[in-house]
Design a protein around this motif. Structure first.
Motif, short mmCIF file in Angstrom:
data_model
loop_
_atom_site.label_atom_id
_atom_site.label_comp_id
_atom_site.label_asym_id
_atom_site.label_seq_id
_atom_site.Cartn_x
_atom_site.Cartn_y
_atom_site.Cartn_z
N THR A 112 130.01 -27.46 59.81
CA THR A 112 129.90 -28.76 60.47
C THR A 112 131.28 -29.26 60.85
O THR A 112 132.29 -28.88 60.25
N HIS A 114 127.23 -20.87 59.08
CA HIS A 114 127.11 -22.24 59.58
C HIS A 114 128.27 -23.11 59.11
O HIS A 114 128.90 -22.82 58.09
N LEU A 171 127.63 -35.51 64.63
CA LEU A 171 128.16 -34.35 63.96
C LEU A 171 127.87 -33.11 64.79
O LEU A 171 126.78 -32.98 65.35
N THR A 172 128.85 -32.22 64.89
CA THR A 172 128.61 -30.93 65.51
C THR A 172 128.24 -29.94 64.41
O THR A 172 128.98 -29.76 63.45
N VAL A 173 127.08 -29.33 64.53
CA VAL A 173 126.63 -28.30 63.58
C VAL A 173 126.65 -26.97 64.32
O VAL A 173 126.07 -26.85 65.41
N TRP A 225 121.45 -34.01 53.39
CA TRP A 225 121.43 -32.56 53.27
C TRP A 225 120.35 -32.20 52.26
O TRP A 225 120.34 -32.70 51.13
N ASN A 238 132.94 -33.10 62.24
CA ASN A 238 132.82 -34.47 62.75
C ASN A 238 133.81 -34.61 63.88
O ASN A 238 135.01 -34.83 63.66
#
Length: 196
Positions: free
Chosen positions: A160, A158, A133-135, A172, A162
């Motif tokens: 996220t 913020h 996952l890119t956060v 979470w 995928n």
């Protein structure tokens, strides 16, 4: 259904005598995103729905029925649920008791799914259970893989994404009342946040 959720949100907004722009500005999203949610074109994430509900002066439970609290849950007994017919699936794993402030869910994010940027009061911790996952926090992207985690101040914008072809699952944990069990929390306005 997404159309039912959108209709409830629109009716609640009109009862509160708020325009789309007022809700968008106060929740920190674009007017277009709020309009798409009301028309059933876009589905908000759990935290985004919480932000919109807060602006409307309603607990999230008015718009979304979620599993009740339990002191302990077995994986085979947990109920998977979604916001409308959205892509994200959730499993509640935290309980509610006097003095508790921590909430937690397992989130299953499908390939290619991207959450709208959001900010709000509190703090969050993501722990990747499976997949990648890119956060992105304050415009800085970090790729997390299985076993990786990140913990941050939720007032920072913020989101996220995928970025893979496989479903990503993450734990979470946060202090935001995503279950609508407490008094309505104040919404943190952030001009840099955009949605849709």
């Amino acid at each position: 259904m997404t159309s039912t959720l959108g209709k409830k949100l629109r009716e609640s907004r009109k009862q509160a005598s708020l325009t789309l722009k007022e809700v968008a500005d106060k929740a920190g999203f674009s007017t277009g995103f709020i309009s798409q949610v009301e028309r059933g074109i876009s589905v908000p994430s759990l935290s985004s729905l919480r932000a919109i509900a807060g602006v409307l002066g309603q607990p999230i439970s008015v718009f979304l029925e979620q599993p009740s609290s339990a002191d302990a849950t077995r994986a085979s007994d947990r109920v998977s649920y979604r916001v409308g017919d959205g892509a994200l699936a959730y499993e509640r794993i935290s309980a509610k008791f006097e003095g508790s402030t921590l909430r937690s869910v397992v989130v299953h994010e499908p390939p290619g799914h991207r959450n709208e940027p959001v900010s709000h009061e509190g703090e969050e911790l993501f722990f990747v259970l499976d997949g990648e996952l890119t956060v992105e926090v304050e415009g800085v992207p970090t790729v997390l893989t299985r076993g990786d985690s990140t913990h941050f101040d939720s007032r920072k914008v913020h989101s996220t994404w995928n970025h893979t072809s496989q479903t990503a699952s993450l734990l979470w944990c946060g202090t935001m009342d995503v279950f609508g069990e407490d008094a309505i929390e104040p919404v943190h306005k952030n001009e840099k946040r955009k949605g849709g």
